[in-house]
Design an enzyme around this catalytic site. Structure first.
Site, PDB file in Angstrom:
ATOM      1  N   ASP A   1     -36.020  -6.576   4.206  1.00  0.00           N
ATOM      2  CA  ASP A   1     -35.282  -6.220   3.033  1.00  0.00           C
ATOM      3  C   ASP A   1     -34.119  -5.162   3.468  1.00  0.00           C
ATOM      4  O   ASP A   1     -33.835  -4.684   3.469  1.00  0.00           O
ATOM      5  CB  ASP A   1     -35.827  -6.575   1.694  1.00  0.00           C
ATOM      6  CG  ASP A   1     -36.249  -7.719   1.351  1.00  0.00           C
ATOM      7  OD1 ASP A   1     -35.421  -8.233   1.122  1.00  0.00           O
ATOM      8  OD2 ASP A   1     -37.192  -6.918  -0.055  1.00  0.00           O
TER       9      ASP A   1
ATOM     10  N   ASN B   1     -41.479 -10.439   2.976  1.00  0.00           N
ATOM     11  CA  ASN B   1     -40.393 -10.892   2.328  1.00  0.00           C
ATOM     12  C   ASN B   1     -39.772 -12.310   3.773  1.00  0.00           C
ATOM     13  O   ASN B   1     -39.552 -13.222   3.131  1.00  0.00           O
ATOM     14  CB  ASN B   1     -39.001 -10.921   2.235  1.00  0.00           C
ATOM     15  CG  ASN B   1     -38.355 -10.355   3.072  1.00  0.00           C
ATOM     16  OD1 ASN B   1     -38.738 -10.213   4.284  1.00  0.00           O
ATOM     17  ND2 ASN B   1     -37.293  -9.930   2.796  1.00  0.00           N
TER      18      ASN B   1
ATOM     19  N   GLY C   1     -41.419  -3.538  -5.856  1.00  0.00           N
ATOM     20  CA  GLY C   1     -41.606  -4.675  -4.570  1.00  0.00           C
ATOM     21  C   GLY C   1     -40.546  -4.288  -4.249  1.00  0.00           C
ATOM     22  O   GLY C   1     -39.839  -4.162  -2.494  1.00  0.00           O
ATOM     23  N   ALA C   2     -38.880  -4.634  -4.557  1.00  0.00           N
ATOM     24  CA  ALA C   2     -37.565  -4.291  -3.524  1.00  0.00           C
ATOM     25  C   ALA C   2     -37.524  -3.367  -2.950  1.00  0.00           C
ATOM     26  O   ALA C   2     -37.068  -2.336  -1.630  1.00  0.00           O
ATOM     27  CB  ALA C   2     -36.449  -4.260  -4.466  1.00  0.00           C
TER      28      ALA C   2
ATOM     29  N   ALA D   1     -38.801   1.806  -8.145  1.00  0.00           N
ATOM     30  CA  ALA D   1     -39.681   1.785  -7.728  1.00  0.00           C
ATOM     31  C   ALA D   1     -41.198   0.208  -7.025  1.00  0.00           C
ATOM     32  O   ALA D   1     -42.110   0.546  -7.182  1.00  0.00           O
ATOM     33  CB  ALA D   1     -41.795   2.932  -7.990  1.00  0.00           C
TER      34      ALA D   1
ATOM     35  N   TYR E   1     -26.668  -8.873  -8.159  1.00  0.00           N
ATOM     36  CA  TYR E   1     -24.817  -9.963  -7.379  1.00  0.00           C
ATOM     37  C   TYR E   1     -24.498 -10.900  -9.067  1.00  0.00           C
ATOM     38  O   TYR E   1     -25.908 -10.779 -10.266  1.00  0.00           O
ATOM     39  CB  TYR E   1     -25.313 -10.118  -6.374  1.00  0.00           C
ATOM     40  CG  TYR E   1     -26.253 -10.861  -5.809  1.00  0.00           C
ATOM     41  CD1 TYR E   1     -27.542 -10.386  -5.516  1.00  0.00           C
ATOM     42  CD2 TYR E   1     -26.732 -12.560  -6.678  1.00  0.00           C
ATOM     43  CE1 TYR E   1     -28.723 -11.320  -5.317  1.00  0.00           C
ATOM     44  CE2 TYR E   1     -27.550 -13.471  -6.352  1.00  0.00           C
ATOM     45  CZ  TYR E   1     -29.023 -12.915  -5.322  1.00  0.00           C
ATOM     46  OH  TYR E   1     -29.909 -14.037  -5.396  1.00  0.00           O
TER      47      TYR E   1
ATOM     48  N   GLY F   1     -25.628  -6.776  -4.596  1.00  0.00           N
ATOM     49  CA  GLY F   1     -26.643  -6.787  -3.604  1.00  0.00           C
ATOM     50  C   GLY F   1     -26.162  -7.919  -2.583  1.00  0.00           C
ATOM     51  O   GLY F   1     -27.536  -8.830  -2.319  1.00  0.00           O
TER      52      GLY F   1
ATOM     53  N   LYS G   1     -43.896 -10.923  -3.349  1.00  0.00           N
ATOM     54  CA  LYS G   1     -44.129  -9.485  -1.839  1.00  0.00           C
ATOM     55  C   LYS G   1     -45.846  -9.468  -1.425  1.00  0.00           C
ATOM     56  O   LYS G   1     -45.712  -9.389  -0.666  1.00  0.00           O
ATOM     57  CB  LYS G   1     -42.806  -8.908  -2.206  1.00  0.00           C
ATOM     58  CG  LYS G   1     -41.102  -9.899  -1.774  1.00  0.00           C
ATOM     59  CD  LYS G   1     -40.631  -9.161  -1.734  1.00  0.00           C
ATOM     60  CE  LYS G   1     -38.286  -9.519  -2.102  1.00  0.00           C
ATOM     61  NZ  LYS G   1     -38.570  -9.192  -1.973  1.00  0.00           N
TER      62      LYS G   1
ATOM     63  N   SER H   1     -31.037 -18.870  -0.853  1.00  0.00           N
ATOM     64  CA  SER H   1     -31.710 -18.799   0.744  1.00  0.00           C
ATOM     65  C   SER H   1     -31.465 -20.002   1.319  1.00  0.00           C
ATOM     66  O   SER H   1     -30.822 -20.201   2.618  1.00  0.00           O
ATOM     67  CB  SER H   1     -32.694 -18.738   0.252  1.00  0.00           C
ATOM     68  OG  SER H   1     -33.177 -16.510   0.051  1.00  0.00           O
TER      69      SER H   1
END
Ligand code: NDP
Length: 291
Positions: A107, A91, A135-136, A133, A230, A251, A70, A21
């Site tokens: 996201d 996020n 957080g993502a 199932a 990724y 990703g 998150k 990030s």
């Protein structure tokens, strides 16, 4: 000493040293002529709310939040966007002009944009399988349904978590004309075992060495198979997809798109994503070559 005249942002997580990030947002700022700083902050378990308060008290404008905070991020905010509330996780946090802490979840919109614009696959009318199932998955389910697939099947290793996540999205699915069902991870079909148009792996299974948590019968020639991972972590899933003639996608595109959405929320400016994705792919390739 930090320069308090420059707007400060950062990513909070644990672990966070590997986060791309800071690199992404520095490039967004450079390409869009914005002056800001973007760092990273490791947070101890249970310490999210206190750390956020300290950072905000010292002038932090906003932050991204990654695993495992998150859910804490949503709780720490005083105002929540509809998509963060639906996901039950955030996020992206920032302080608005009135001093309120706002929460958003970028996201899902990042994933949908990467599938539709990056991979060139329209979700509307397609059959979609979402695996996971956590957080993502919670963050991406609402925006995937809003893209109006014909049907979306959700499966997870712990079936009860998939059931709970689906239950919270039933009304949302109906509003968008999408059929939402859950299935077992061993046989992830809504009846007949017909391969999917789009398969999304939102689990951490590759971290445990598994190529995929579902059987290859979910794939066919032409299926788009996306792993939210990724780098090296995505390689086994991508090879698994390719073996069935599916098109694999990691990703990284989603990572850049969700970051662009956060940047726009904070700065009111949409940064270009294609050159940043290309830069990241080169960066990861150089890192790999140096190992
Ligand atoms: P969570 O810890 O919240 O959830 C983990 C999920 O993976 C759960 O569904 C869990 O199932 C499942 N899982 C874990 N191990 C296995 C296994 N061995 N076999 C099958 N399922 C397994 O993590 P997140 O949901 O936050 O993140 C998932 C992944 O997505 C992470 O690796 C993260 O890096 C990636 N991600 C990528 C983003 C991007 O921008 N590209 C953005 C966000 C996340 P169970 O419920 O049974 O435990």
């Amino acid at each position: 000493m930090s320069d308090r005249t420059i707007d400060r942002y950062l990513v909070i997580g644990n672990p966070v040293a590997h986060s791309l990030s800071p690199l992404i947002h520095a490039e967004f700022a450079r390409l869009s002529g914005q002056v800001l700083s973007y760092g990273r902050e490791r947070c101890a378990e249970g310490g999210f709310a206190a750390l956020l308060r300290t950072l905000l008290d010292t002038g932090l404008r906003g932050c991204n939040v990654t695993v495992p905070f998150k859910f804490d991020a949503l709780q720490a905010a005083t105002q929540r966007s509809a998509r963060a509330a639906l996901a039950g996780a955030a996020n992206t946090l920032w302080v608005d002009a009135a001093g309120a802490v706002q929460a958003d979840n970028t996201d899902g919109v990042g994933l949908v944009r990467d599938i539709e614009s990056g991979a060139g696959v329209a979700i509307e009318g397609r059959r979609v399988l979402l695996i996971g199932a956590g957080g993502a998955a919670a963050g991406v389910l609402g925006p995937l349904l809003a893209a109006r697939p014909a049907s979306l099947v959700l499966c997870n290793r712990s079936a009860d978590r998939a059931d709970a996540l689906a239950a919270g999205h039933r009304e949302w699915a109906a509003t968008h004309g999408a059929r939402l069902q859950t299935a077992s991870i061993g046989s992830p079909f809504d009846g007949v075992p017909v391969p999917y148009d789009v398969v999304i792996n939102a689990t951490a299974s590759s971290l445990h060495g598994a190529a995929s948590p579902v059987p290859a019968t979910v794939l066919a020639q032409g299926t788009l198979a996306v792993d939210l991972m990724y780098g090296d972590a995505a390689a086994p899933f991508l090879a698994w997809a390719q073996d069935s003639g599916a098109t694999g996608r990691d990703g990284l595109g989603m990572l850049v798109e969700q970051a662009a959405e956060s940047f726009q929320v904070w700065r009111g400016v949409r940064p270009p994503t294609a050159p940043v994705l290309a830069m990241l792919r080169e960066h990861l390739a150089l890192q790999k070559a140096a190992r």
